[in-house]
Design an enzyme around this catalytic site. Structure first.
Site, PDB file in Angstrom:
ATOM      1  CD  GLU A   1      -8.890  -0.974   4.848  1.00  0.00           C
ATOM      2  OE1 GLU A   1      -8.705  -0.316   5.899  1.00  0.00           O
ATOM      3  OE2 GLU A   1      -8.970  -0.464   3.720  1.00  0.00           O
TER       4      GLU A   1
ATOM      5  CG  ASN B   1      -1.879   1.114   1.292  1.00  0.00           C
ATOM      6  OD1 ASN B   1      -1.845   1.991   0.437  1.00  0.00           O
ATOM      7  ND2 ASN B   1      -2.735   1.117   2.292  1.00  0.00           N
TER       8      ASN B   1
ATOM      9  CG  HIS C   1     -13.566   3.048   4.023  1.00  0.00           C
ATOM     10  ND1 HIS C   1     -14.258   3.969   4.766  1.00  0.00           N
ATOM     11  CD2 HIS C   1     -12.251   3.351   4.180  1.00  0.00           C
ATOM     12  CE1 HIS C   1     -13.413   4.799   5.350  1.00  0.00           C
ATOM     13  NE2 HIS C   1     -12.196   4.444   5.001  1.00  0.00           N
TER      14      HIS C   1
END
Ligand code: ADP
Ligand code: ADP
Lengths: 410, 410
Positions: free
Chosen positions: B386, B7, B179
């Protein structure tokens, strides 16, 4: 008492006469295209309709034409100007200062003008109308009735935006809400129809006209409403976009170079039913085209109804329950299809529509129950009457004011 | 399989290692302040924590540091770079093009960069990270997993704004939602916890972190969500204002002369909990000050919770019912007070909180039921993950891709 109710717009003057001796014999008049060519007056009353062209002129001439029409021997409304005992003025924005109707004096008038930045399209014209009306009717009391005032009871968690708190404290940026006269009127009318008192109910009122808003009314007090700092927030409207991610505006400014004024025009004049359907801002035409299979019109219709449904759910959550759901204004009173689509799936919240009653309810002037007999929530179609509400608030303000003056005199 | 999840942010690189042979022994690493002074790496895994300063450098150096840390003999994560069998990349915006995870090739990478106008702060960096990662791990498949993709199932009445329809058709302006990885993960985890399949449920998921959003998940598919075209819409967040009347922006441009960039900064960096409370964007501090009697902090807290409550109501209306309500992310998992306040009055929708379970639930890593045994709606606190979702989507994409390739080969 004979109350003249005035609503001054950018090139129009709407007026009504309410006589407390004949409360149902209301007279409504409308002068349009003031200041341009084609100025026209139409007046309807118990004795019939009066309609004629007017020579070009400003507000002074329009007031003159109104007086003549009211004193027209065939219309038989009033014999002379002195028959008017009070004037009630619809003022759009009361800001944080005016949380109820108020007797107009020079200080109040200045206060209304001071609020012009909050409602640049309305308050200056409302103030000009007041000034003209005081000239024409100098001997009677004038009362300002505000379209925002009903929402003065919103709790802070409902009126605050997520901005730094000085934006509220110093600049007055908050949810004000509009359509207060209509939401107030229909909630009172619904309670009377149900033979109960307004403070016994949790009500959601859906005013669906060319402007549209939803209001949560808990025990007679507005506790939330979908219009906000301006009448542009909330539902999809005739030409207004309603709720939108503010990031879209930043995106359009960045990628298309749209100015603030162009964005304002886009969101308020090119959007809504008109923009989505590409056809019309008039719900009747959108429904017709959707029925005929037009995909954009159908999307506009569904998106409009879906947003109404979400606000109903949100406000039931806000109040912790619901007793009465009201539909009013052009679309709310006129479209059984919109009402049915908006209520799809709300059975889980105790809202049971009677399809037949719903279809039969459209277009009347009576209050109609459209929920089934077993529905925990009562759903009503209630014709709105903002002018009558202004007349009532005007009289209420005068009697309260009279009480105060006489008690002070003792 | 050993999946590296990446990320890449503006000056940070977050990475995780998921090994399908030891699915619970996850390693998480974080390199911050890349490209400035004080660059620092922290890595946590089953063998302990590794933390050290790095010399100043760019992304290439950061990737080098990550590899060294992963191969650190004490950390015992991997022996050599070739132990990594796949790389999953978190990409923020998939636009209308990417509605699911996808194997990365040059065309996909170009597609991600083409979407940069929609996510100028994220997609260019995500693309740069992909490019660097492909250089470092040239022999393994790379998969892009999009934070918007879960919301590709929104129906048009939920994703359309009230703008002219060419703004959607030609310019792609719609609700995308974010999200998605978190909402997807917690809804799957909740279903597994309840020993049922996701498609048997109507779920509302509340991701309340420094960014915050609510999602309606009907039979496993996202049908509405509060973030929109950008992550700025919807709930009040740490420093973001969330829903606001677009007329406020026009007003600030007109009366204060704020530029588009200044308004963007105001709404995204100065607002939210931080702006309302005047204290902090951290909910823990806001709660502390509210407890201590600070009026602004209390207003911030109540406004935050009230908006969560309204979205829950709106989404129950949207789905026509609710089975499971989920709280997740920092605030959702950590604050019993926020959960209780957000659910006030929702008994009318079948949501019955067990105060004791709610108080006991905070801060754990387990899924916890906080509704009472008789509550029609099951309320759960579900820790989000996540990264794990990205690892799963990466593997799923590769096996699907493998299936396609082998079947084509036949
Ligand atoms: N029978 C009907 N069915 C659907 N829509 C209607 C019907 N009658 C009126 N409308 C809609 O109501 C709108 C006007 O509502 P109204 O309350 O009169 O407006 P305003 O908000 O301007 O006072 C029109 O734009 C029209 O689309
Ligand atoms: N115990 C807690 N009580 C209240 N708020 C908390 C608690 N723990 C963390 N938070 C809040 O959660 C936020 C971060 O949430 P998180 O999901 O980690 O954020 P992000 O959205 O940045 O991934 C912090 O800003 C903090 O306010």
């Amino acid at each position: 008492e004979c109350v003249l109710v005035l609503n001054c717009g950018s090139s129009s003057l709407k007026y009504s006469i309410f006589d407390t001796r004949n409360p149902d014999d209301t007279v409504h008049g409308h002068i349009e295209s003031i200041g341009t060519y084609g100025t026209r007056l139409v007046q309807r009353g118990p004795k019939g309709v009066l309609a004629h062209e007017l020579p070009q002129g400003g507000y002074a001439e329009a007031f003159g034409a109104m007086l003549s029409a009211l004193m027209d021997p065939h219309a038989q409304v009033i014999r002379e100007a002195s028959a008017i005992s009070a004037v009630g003025h619809r003022v759009v924005h009361g800001g944080r200062k005016f949380t109820g109707a108020v007797l107009i004096d020079d200080v109040v008038l200045a206060g209304i003008e001071l609020l012009s930045p909050l409602a640049p399209l309305h308050n200056p014209l409302n103030a000009a109308g007041i000034r003209e009306a005081r000239r024409v009717f100098p001997a009677v009391p004038h009362v300002a009735v505000f379209d925002t005032a009903f929402h003065a009871t919103l709790p802070s968690h409902a009126y605050l935006y997520g901005l730094p708190n000085e934006y509220y404290e110093d600049k007055g940026i908050r949810r004000y809400g509009f359509h207060g006269l209509s939401h107030n009127y229909v909630s009172l009318a619904a309670a009377r129809f149900l033979k109960r008192r307004p403070r016994e109910f949790k009500i959601v009122s859906c005013h669906l006209g060319s402007g549209a808003s939803v209001c949560a009314i808990d025990h007679g007090r507005s506790v939330d409403t979908s219009m906000g700092f301006t009448p542009g927030e909330g539902l999809i409207m005739g030409t207004r976009c309603g709720d939108i991610d503010s990031g879209v505006l930043a995106f359009l400014a960045r990628t298309e170079g749209l100015s603030a004024a162009q964005i304002d025009d886009l969101l308020n004049k090119q959007s809504g039913l008109f923009g989505l359907s590409g056809i019309s801002s008039d719900m009747r035409e959108v429904e017709q085209e959707a029925d005929a299979g037009d995909a954009e019109a159908l999307a506009a219709l569904k998106t409009f109804c879906y947003r109404v449904r979400k606000y109903i759910g949100a406000y039931i959550a806000a109040m912790g329950g619901l007793d009465v759901l009201i539909f009013t204004a052009g679309i709310g009173q006129g479209s059984a299809g919109v009402r049915a689509t908006a209520l799809q799936g709300l059975r889980c919240m105790g809202i049971l529509l009677d399809e037949e009653r719903n279809r039969a309810a459209s277009g009347g002037t009576e209050i109609t129950r459209i929920s089934s007999d077993t529905s925990p929530v009562t759903v009503l179609v209630v014709p709105t009457d903002e002018e009558r509400m202004i007349a009532r608030e005007t009289l209420r303000t005068l009697s309260r004011d009279y009480l105060v003056r006489t008690s002070e005199a003792c």
